[in-house]
Scaffold this motif. Structure first.
Motif, PDB file in Angstrom:
ATOM      1  N   GLY A 219       0.820  -1.207   0.000  1.00 34.81           N
ATOM      2  CA  GLY A 219       0.000   0.000   0.000  1.00 34.81           C
ATOM      3  C   GLY A 219       0.852   1.252   0.000  1.00 34.81           C
ATOM      4  N   SER A 220       0.158   2.377   0.099  1.00 36.92           N
ATOM      5  CA  SER A 220       0.842   3.670  -0.003  1.00 36.92           C
ATOM      6  C   SER A 220       1.328   4.219   1.328  1.00 36.92           C
ATOM      7  CB  SER A 220      -0.109   4.687  -0.654  1.00 36.92           C
ATOM      8  OG  SER A 220      -1.314   4.787   0.089  1.00 36.92           O
ATOM      9  N   GLY A 221       1.101   3.505   2.401  1.00 38.58           N
ATOM     10  CA  GLY A 221       1.561   3.965   3.705  1.00 38.58           C
ATOM     11  C   GLY A 221       0.509   4.799   4.415  1.00 38.58           C
ATOM     12  N   VAL A 222       0.836   5.193   5.626  1.00 37.35           N
ATOM     13  CA  VAL A 222      -0.075   5.988   6.453  1.00 37.35           C
ATOM     14  C   VAL A 222       0.280   7.463   6.301  1.00 37.35           C
ATOM     15  CG1 VAL A 222      -0.923   6.442   8.790  1.00 37.35           C
ATOM     16  CG2 VAL A 222      -0.301   4.108   8.110  1.00 37.35           C
ATOM     17  N   SER A 223      -0.658   8.241   5.801  1.00 42.43           N
ATOM     18  CA  SER A 223      -0.396   9.656   5.529  1.00 42.43           C
ATOM     19  C   SER A 223      -0.083  10.428   6.805  1.00 42.43           C
ATOM     20  CB  SER A 223      -1.610  10.291   4.847  1.00 42.43           C
ATOM     21  OG  SER A 223      -1.841   9.710   3.593  1.00 42.43           O
ATOM     22  N   GLY A 224       0.749  11.451   6.648  1.00 42.36           N
ATOM     23  CA  GLY A 224       1.017  12.369   7.748  1.00 42.36           C
ATOM     24  C   GLY A 224       0.129  13.592   7.622  1.00 42.36           C
ATOM     25  N   ILE A 225      -0.469  14.010   8.727  1.00 42.20           N
ATOM     26  CA  ILE A 225      -1.348  15.176   8.728  1.00 42.20           C
ATOM     27  C   ILE A 225      -0.840  16.172   9.768  1.00 42.20           C
ATOM     28  CG2 ILE A 225      -3.702  16.041   8.948  1.00 42.20           C
ATOM     29  CD1 ILE A 225      -3.433  14.043   6.715  1.00 42.20           C
ATOM     30  N   ALA A 226      -0.697  17.426   9.349  1.00 43.91           N
ATOM     31  CA  ALA A 226      -0.327  18.503  10.268  1.00 43.91           C
ATOM     32  C   ALA A 226      -1.574  19.317  10.600  1.00 43.91           C
ATOM     33  CB  ALA A 226       0.721  19.405   9.628  1.00 43.91           C
ATOM     34  N   TYR A 227      -1.613  19.842  11.808  1.00 44.26           N
ATOM     35  CA  TYR A 227      -2.736  20.668  12.261  1.00 44.26           C
ATOM     36  C   TYR A 227      -2.194  21.983  12.801  1.00 44.26           C
ATOM     37  CZ  TYR A 227      -5.079  16.102  12.214  1.00 44.26           C
ATOM     38  OH  TYR A 227      -5.566  14.879  11.841  1.00 44.26           O
ATOM     39  N   GLU A 228      -2.854  23.065  12.434  1.00 45.14           N
ATOM     40  CA  GLU A 228      -2.432  24.385  12.914  1.00 45.14           C
ATOM     41  C   GLU A 228      -3.648  25.233  13.251  1.00 45.14           C
ATOM     42  OE1 GLU A 228       0.655  26.697  10.963  1.00 45.14           O
ATOM     43  OE2 GLU A 228       1.054  24.980   9.649  1.00 45.14           O
ATOM     44  N   GLY A 229      -3.460  26.132  14.204  1.00 52.02           N
ATOM     45  CA  GLY A 229      -4.509  27.076  14.551  1.00 52.02           C
ATOM     46  C   GLY A 229      -4.040  27.965  15.679  1.00 52.02           C
ATOM     47  N   ASP A 230      -4.896  28.837  16.129  1.00 47.49           N
ATOM     48  CA  ASP A 230      -4.595  29.641  17.307  1.00 47.49           C
ATOM     49  C   ASP A 230      -5.898  29.912  18.037  1.00 47.49           C
ATOM     50  OD1 ASP A 230      -5.611  32.469  16.469  1.00 47.49           O
ATOM     51  OD2 ASP A 230      -4.348  31.820  14.804  1.00 47.49           O
ATOM     52  N   LEU A 231      -5.778  30.243  19.290  1.00 46.84           N
ATOM     53  CA  LEU A 231      -6.961  30.469  20.102  1.00 46.84           C
ATOM     54  C   LEU A 231      -6.684  31.547  21.134  1.00 46.84           C
ATOM     55  CD1 LEU A 231      -6.101  28.931  22.927  1.00 46.84           C
ATOM     56  CD2 LEU A 231      -6.900  26.914  21.746  1.00 46.84           C
ATOM     57  N   LEU A 246      -0.260  23.603  17.525  1.00 44.23           N
ATOM     58  CA  LEU A 246       0.320  22.749  16.498  1.00 44.23           C
ATOM     59  C   LEU A 246       0.023  21.300  16.843  1.00 44.23           C
ATOM     60  CD1 LEU A 246       3.885  24.381  16.321  1.00 44.23           C
ATOM     61  CD2 LEU A 246       1.946  24.876  14.814  1.00 44.23           C
ATOM     62  N   GLY A 247      -0.220  20.488  15.833  1.00 38.21           N
ATOM     63  CA  GLY A 247      -0.471  19.081  16.101  1.00 38.21           C
ATOM     64  C   GLY A 247      -0.072  18.212  14.928  1.00 38.21           C
ATOM     65  N   TYR A 248       0.047  16.919  15.193  1.00 34.94           N
ATOM     66  CA  TYR A 248       0.369  15.949  14.152  1.00 34.94           C
ATOM     67  C   TYR A 248      -0.422  14.676  14.449  1.00 34.94           C
ATOM     68  CZ  TYR A 248       3.669  15.316  17.987  1.00 34.94           C
ATOM     69  OH  TYR A 248       4.231  15.206  19.229  1.00 34.94           O
ATOM     70  N   ASN A 249      -0.727  13.909  13.409  1.00 29.55           N
ATOM     71  CA  ASN A 249      -1.604  12.756  13.603  1.00 29.55           C
ATOM     72  C   ASN A 249      -0.899  11.526  14.144  1.00 29.55           C
ATOM     73  OD1 ASN A 249      -0.285  12.535  11.024  1.00 29.55           O
ATOM     74  ND2 ASN A 249      -1.744  10.955  10.413  1.00 29.55           N
ATOM     75  N   HIS A 250       0.419  11.442  13.986  1.00 25.73           N
ATOM     76  CA  HIS A 250       1.140  10.273  14.477  1.00 25.73           C
ATOM     77  C   HIS A 250       1.433  10.417  15.971  1.00 25.73           C
ATOM     78  CE1 HIS A 250       1.502   9.237  10.347  1.00 25.73           C
ATOM     79  NE2 HIS A 250       2.508  10.061  10.063  1.00 25.73           N
ATOM     80  N   ASN A 251       1.044   9.410  16.743  1.00 22.75           N
ATOM     81  CA  ASN A 251       1.421   9.412  18.153  1.00 22.75           C
ATOM     82  C   ASN A 251       2.881   8.972  18.234  1.00 22.75           C
ATOM     83  OD1 ASN A 251       1.892   8.279  20.908  1.00 22.75           O
ATOM     84  ND2 ASN A 251      -0.228   8.898  21.202  1.00 22.75           N
ATOM     85  N   ILE A 252       3.737   9.874  18.656  1.00 20.98           N
ATOM     86  CA  ILE A 252       5.187   9.642  18.613  1.00 20.98           C
ATOM     87  C   ILE A 252       5.593   8.380  19.366  1.00 20.98           C
ATOM     88  CG2 ILE A 252       7.425  10.567  19.347  1.00 20.98           C
ATOM     89  CD1 ILE A 252       6.215  11.873  16.849  1.00 20.98           C
ATOM     90  N   GLN A 253       4.950   8.103  20.496  1.00 14.14           N
ATOM     91  CA  GLN A 253       5.358   6.952  21.309  1.00 14.14           C
ATOM     92  C   GLN A 253       4.745   5.633  20.859  1.00 14.14           C
ATOM     93  OE1 GLN A 253       4.115   9.769  22.483  1.00 14.14           O
ATOM     94  NE2 GLN A 253       5.478  10.628  24.015  1.00 14.14           N
ATOM     95  N   SER A 254       3.568   5.677  20.239  1.00 18.61           N
ATOM     96  CA  SER A 254       2.882   4.411  20.009  1.00 18.61           C
ATOM     97  C   SER A 254       2.477   4.113  18.572  1.00 18.61           C
ATOM     98  CB  SER A 254       1.618   4.352  20.888  1.00 18.61           C
ATOM     99  OG  SER A 254       0.705   5.374  20.532  1.00 18.61           O
ATOM    100  N   SER A 255       2.541   5.087  17.663  1.00 20.96           N
ATOM    101  CA  SER A 255       2.155   4.805  16.283  1.00 20.96           C
ATOM    102  C   SER A 255       3.092   3.762  15.676  1.00 20.96           C
ATOM    103  CB  SER A 255       2.184   6.081  15.432  1.00 20.96           C
ATOM    104  OG  SER A 255       1.099   6.912  15.754  1.00 20.96           O
ATOM    105  N   PHE A 256       2.527   2.728  15.090  1.00 21.16           N
ATOM    106  CA  PHE A 256       3.327   1.655  14.506  1.00 21.16           C
ATOM    107  C   PHE A 256       4.144   2.192  13.334  1.00 21.16           C
ATOM    108  CE2 PHE A 256       3.666  -1.750  11.293  1.00 21.16           C
ATOM    109  CZ  PHE A 256       4.515  -2.591  11.995  1.00 21.16           C
ATOM    110  N   GLY A 257       5.442   1.996  13.410  1.00 20.67           N
ATOM    111  CA  GLY A 257       6.293   2.325  12.279  1.00 20.67           C
ATOM    112  C   GLY A 257       6.690   3.774  12.154  1.00 20.67           C
ATOM    113  N   VAL A 258       6.651   4.553  13.242  1.00 17.22           N
ATOM    114  CA  VAL A 258       7.120   5.947  13.166  1.00 17.22           C
ATOM    115  C   VAL A 258       8.647   5.914  13.063  1.00 17.22           C
ATOM    116  CG1 VAL A 258       7.204   8.195  14.282  1.00 17.22           C
ATOM    117  CG2 VAL A 258       5.156   6.802  14.492  1.00 17.22           C
ATOM    118  N   THR A 259       9.155   6.292  11.924  1.00 18.43           N
ATOM    119  CA  THR A 259      10.593   6.200  11.670  1.00 18.43           C
ATOM    120  C   THR A 259      11.344   7.409  12.206  1.00 18.43           C
ATOM    121  OG1 THR A 259      10.425   7.324   9.539  1.00 18.43           O
ATOM    122  CG2 THR A 259      10.110   4.931   9.547  1.00 18.43           C
ATOM    123  N   THR A 260      12.647   7.245  12.322  1.00 18.73           N
ATOM    124  CA  THR A 260      13.499   8.356  12.745  1.00 18.73           C
ATOM    125  C   THR A 260      13.394   9.515  11.763  1.00 18.73           C
ATOM    126  OG1 THR A 260      15.059   6.839  13.802  1.00 18.73           O
ATOM    127  CG2 THR A 260      15.873   9.034  13.263  1.00 18.73           C
TER     128      THR A 260
END
Length: 278
Positions: A219-231, A246-260
């Motif tokens: 497959g094509s892999g798991v897409s990366g999504i960035a989130y931005e806003g202000d409040l 600021l946010g990102y969809n990958h959980n740094i500690q637990s997402s399977f296959g988060v590469t360096t």
């Protein structure tokens, strides 16, 4: 001009919020929310009064209070206060000196026995900004949307349990951020992004980051999504300033296959957006 009233001590303001957390925990005693009732609330990891940048998660891990075998951490292994460590039989007995001990264990967390297995990876994301959980000079802190550790992981709680925990905790994050110099909140993972948005009624701009795609064998892999806003408000509480989110969809500690490589791209993106305070 600071967003908080300089006539009031930041410690007193945070202690006031902590008292409300304890009172809420008392009111939830015997509920079916899976809260570890003998464990203190954890309003923050590190000192928000000295931080300009904060990462955001869901709720404290039970491993902040218990060993891998499920026994309460004691002695030099202890991280946070409990009824046993405070030598009280119930949270109704907590006085100001007990609250101060809880507060101190939170603000000094990274200089005692932090849960490095979780926080080291998150701290690396901040690396290029110059801020760190482990720095007293350029300090970053971590905030959770819900200050109560639960017996089960968040993913295994029922929808009704999650809804109630968010409801009772709704104002705590806003109070903590308001009474601090924090300028940037970093949301760690899609579940945090979605829960934060629901809790604060903020709509974040989302866009794909191809370089964040997680590779898969097929497959094509798991897409990366960035989130931005202000409040300028959190859960109806005015911050008195604009807070960048600021946010990102990958959980740094637990997402399977988060590469360096993906981690380094996320780190560079955060650094670029944090240049105003670096």
């Amino acid at each position: 001009m600071p967003p908080y009233d300089t006539r009031l001590n930041l410690t007193d303001l945070q202690l006031s919020t902590l008292k409300r957390m304890v009172d809420t925990q008392i009111s939830l005693s015997g509920s079916n929310l899976e809260i570890i009732e003998w464990a203190s609330p954890i309003p923050y990891f590190g000192d928000p009064s000295k931080a300009e940048i904060a990462t955001v998660g869901l709720n404290p891990s039970n491993r902040e209070f218990v060993s891998s075998e499920g026994f309460e951490l004691t002695g030099s292994e202890r991280r946070f206060q409990t009824l046993d460590s405070l030598e009280i039989s119930s949270w109704e007995s907590a006085k100001k000196d007990h609250l101060y001990k809880i507060y101190t264990s939170c603000t000094e967390y990274f200089f005692n026995n932090p849960y490095d297995g979780w926080f080291k990876a998150l701290d690396k994301i901040l690396g290029s900004t110059g801020f760190s959980f482990y720095s007293s000079l350029f300090h970053a802190c971590h905030l959770d949307l819900i200050p109560y550790a639960t017996e089960k992981k968040w993913a295994y709680l029922s929808t009704s349990q999650k809804t109630e925990l968010l409801k009772v905790s709704k104002s705590f994050l806003g109070e903590t951020v308001k009474n601090s110099p924090i300028e940037i909140l970093i949301l760690n993972g899609k579940t945090v992004v979605d829960t934060f948005s629901k809790m604060t009624d903020i709509s974040l701009r989302a866009y794909r980051k191809e370089e964040w795609t997680l590779p898969r064998n097929s497959g094509s892999g798991v897409s990366g999504i960035a989130y931005e806003g202000d409040l300028s408000t959190i859960s109806g509480i005015s911050m008195g300033r604009r807070i960048q989110v600021l946010g990102y969809n990958h959980n740094i500690q637990s997402s399977f296959g988060v590469t360096t490589k993906v981690r380094s791209h996320i780190q560079a993106w955060i650094n670029k957006n944090a240049e105003s305070i670096s």
